[in-house]
Design an enzyme around this catalytic site. Sequence first.
Site, PDB file in Angstrom:
ATOM      1  N   GLU A 426       1.422   6.250   3.378  1.00  0.00           N
ATOM      2  CA  GLU A 426       1.922   5.779   4.676  1.00  0.00           C
ATOM      3  C   GLU A 426       2.736   6.862   5.383  1.00  0.00           C
ATOM      4  O   GLU A 426       3.875   6.644   5.816  1.00  0.00           O
ATOM      5  CB  GLU A 426       2.740   4.496   4.500  1.00  0.00           C
ATOM      6  CG  GLU A 426       1.911   3.376   3.918  1.00  0.00           C
ATOM      7  CD  GLU A 426       2.582   2.007   3.954  1.00  0.00           C
ATOM      8  OE1 GLU A 426       3.785   1.938   4.264  1.00  0.00           O
ATOM      9  OE2 GLU A 426       1.891   1.011   3.671  1.00  0.00           O
ATOM     10  N   GLU A 503      -3.584  -0.106  -1.030  1.00  0.00           N
ATOM     11  CA  GLU A 503      -2.417  -0.965  -1.274  1.00  0.00           C
ATOM     12  C   GLU A 503      -2.666  -2.316  -0.630  1.00  0.00           C
ATOM     13  O   GLU A 503      -3.057  -2.381   0.540  1.00  0.00           O
ATOM     14  CB  GLU A 503      -1.168  -0.299  -0.699  1.00  0.00           C
ATOM     15  CG  GLU A 503       0.106  -0.937  -1.174  1.00  0.00           C
ATOM     16  CD  GLU A 503       1.332  -0.147  -0.726  1.00  0.00           C
ATOM     17  OE1 GLU A 503       1.358   1.086  -0.897  1.00  0.00           O
ATOM     18  OE2 GLU A 503       2.260  -0.775  -0.201  1.00  0.00           O
TER      19      GLU A 503
HETATM   20  C1  GAL Z   1       4.217  -0.592   1.685  1.00  0.00           C
HETATM   21  C2  GAL Z   1       4.711   0.690   1.073  1.00  0.00           C
HETATM   22  C3  GAL Z   1       5.302   0.449  -0.279  1.00  0.00           C
HETATM   23  C4  GAL Z   1       6.239  -0.715  -0.248  1.00  0.00           C
HETATM   24  C5  GAL Z   1       5.518  -1.926   0.258  1.00  0.00           C
HETATM   25  C6  GAL Z   1       6.365  -3.171   0.256  1.00  0.00           C
HETATM   26  O1  GAL Z   1       3.955  -0.491   3.028  1.00  0.00           O
HETATM   27  O2  GAL Z   1       3.657   1.607   0.951  1.00  0.00           O
HETATM   28  O3  GAL Z   1       5.968   1.602  -0.734  1.00  0.00           O
HETATM   29  O4  GAL Z   1       7.299  -0.402   0.576  1.00  0.00           O
HETATM   30  O5  GAL Z   1       5.093  -1.653   1.565  1.00  0.00           O
HETATM   31  O6  GAL Z   1       5.638  -4.238   0.753  1.00  0.00           O
END
Ligand code: GAL
Length: 810
Positions: A426, A503
């Site tokens: 991100e 993710e």
């Molecule tokens: C994502 C991020 C993670 C964590 C997660 C929590 O966007 O890549 O590191 O922060 O959100 O939901």
Amino acid sequence: MKLHKNVLHKVGSAILLLFLISCATLEKKIRIIEDFNENWNFKLGDYPNAIHSDLNTSDWRILQLPHDWSIEAAFNKENPTKQAQAFLPAGMGWYRKTFTLPENWATKTVSIEFDGVFKNSEVFINGHSLGIRPNGYISFGYELSQYLNFGKENVIAVKVDNDAQPNSRWYTGSGIYRNVRLVASEKLHVAKWGTFVTTPEVSAAKASVHFEVTIENKNEVPKEFKLKTSILDANNQEVANVVTTEKIGANTNSTKIHNLVVNQPKLWDTENPNLYKIVTTIYENSKTVDNYETPLGIRSFNFDAEKGFSLNGVPTKILGVCLHHDNGALGAVANKAAIKRKLTILKEMGTNAIRMAHNPASLEMMQLCDEMGFIVQDEFTDVWKKKKVTNDYHKDWDAWHKQDLEDFIKRDRNYPSVMMWSIGNEIREQFDSTGIAITRELAQIVKSLDTTRPVTSALTENVIAKNFIYQSGALDLLGFNYKHEDYKDFPTRFKGQKILASESVSALETRGHYDFPSDGIKAWPPKYGAGFDGNADWTVSAYDQVQSYWGTTHEANWKTIKKQDFMAGTFIWTGFDYLGEPDPYPYPARSSYFGIVDLAGLPKDVYYMYQSEWTTKPVLHIFPHWNWTSGQEVDVWAYYNNADQVELFLNGKSLGVKSKQNDDLHISWRVKFEPGIIKAISRKKGVVVLEKVIHTAGAASKIALIADKTTIKNDTYDLVYVTVSITDADGNLVPNANDLIQFEVTGGGKLVGVDNGYQAGLDSFKANSCKVYNGKCIAIIQSNGKKEKIQLKASTGNGINAATIEVGVQ
Ligand code: GAL
């Protein structure tokens, strides 16, 4: 032609030597690799004088590495690490160790290796600075030889500066939190991270193995030597070797190449992670001067724009989870037994892949992924030049990113489990045009060291015009975080591109806590749709029902991914709860709610949804517990597989047969509570597959202790995890028990951590006691090096029967 007798003799000896060399597979190890974790002095604060040998360290602690000082301290709202880092303190600290090396090491090259120091370390030997290393996750080392006193005392001092806060979006820990080794080799040796193995052709019949080895000659004269590459199987039997004669100039490095073939190779995959190893041996005349091991796993893999991922030609969905590096109550301390337990729990769930979020992992984690069969997305960083928090890696980017990235790839490129290089998570630069040049630069660095794995990045922006990392054209594999509802458009939007859900999910749950009704999805923060306002005790219901606004429920994500063949797979955020980032709550919440498993390693209910989908073993899991108020409406959920229906019974009365319809991942009944027995039976074609029973628990009466192993190694590292439950007189879990348990450990172990998985608990992980939360907690015992059995006694002092468990020692 007539050959002179002398020549014949020389040729004969050379053949004999070659013969001996090619037979010698398991000879004595010449390279000395010493565990250097013992007997360090430590003190919090800044002590520049610690670099000198005459410092009085009588008020310094003596400890064994790896060590994380943050986890030992108290939670405090005012700590500058804030919520993202669990309100634990950071600051500065110094480590110092006095040691003597044998005089006959004076001819050797002696180095020290650090697997990770958080962060901004500076290492001094006998008053000389060896260098600084800002990045807290990178493995690094220094040659000590020229500053050492052989046969006399030496002092190594390490300054660790984690003071500038905030510097992370999750808990980092502070200190020398990974292993340290001392390595001594002869002056002619394999260079640090000096090998690189690839398997260009892999089939059931044979594998070709391409091996590059960089030799370093620290002698003032050129050398001629024999170089042997042996491939050994899991039983240490040699299956291939090559020996060549080589030359190297004085004080220089040189890379040599050997190509080998392994016939009928045992392939590495996630079910059978067959491993080989490569042993490099250097001979000067007939004397062995170095031996060096490189892991080898023979496998092929492929990402395809239409068919997703395949391993050894077999279509394989990546069923992954993201993991941060902390080990719960142990903090950032890298401990092989702790990591193995974590991976074992995830393997049982059906996980076949791990994404190292968002930084280089410990060596133990990498080795275990090889050994246990996990596909790895290895990730470099969360930040490039543009910051996410005030003091994060962006400050070191210009000076260090090239070396950090190179070292990361060199360290990890021989692990067969690694199948993707992620250059960032991100990253802010995806939103502006500077992202184009940086992506190209990073991809080029990776490619200069390894072209066998795709370069990827975990992106949030899936609109092409707005994503400059994508526009760079330098990614081989597109990773997308969240927004699963957009995936259906990807095959046309990103035509011909290979795609992975890097993710997913970010749903929230607290183990053992249930809010009714369980239907309907709630979003956090509440301004997004049907809102989740939070509970007064900082819990979130364990029904898969509450999601972050950027995420989704576990079920919604998996329903999407399982149907999309083009999607290589998914990495769920996260496998385990981790320290820090306790969205959605403020203080006192201090650890995350996103895990499928809680911080203590106790599975939440949704673990069994994955198990029912990601494994073929029969699963029937019903929840919640059965201690409610009479007449109250309780939603009973069941996750199951390998059956066509489930029947639920309350106190012997059938509440009906149900089965999953369409793409359902669970079934449920709304039941008017009455105390007694709730029972589920799964059947396939009328034959009972599994039966699950939950009793209404009576008054708390006993403590039940279950250890995750029966014996422990007496090596001062090994751990045993004991799960502690409060039960009634009949052994039923008392689901709302919150008694304080006192622990006492005797024999060959010591208590090194306690935890109950409650995300808003402010009691120390290092206490000798722990409150059970929703009936359970854990105690972590570490070998103290004595070869004695270990006894753990658990008691409450409030009328509940105490319990003792004994663990053997190896
Ligand atoms: C994502 C991020 C993670 C964590 C997660 C929590 O966007 O890549 O590191 O922060 O959100 O939901």
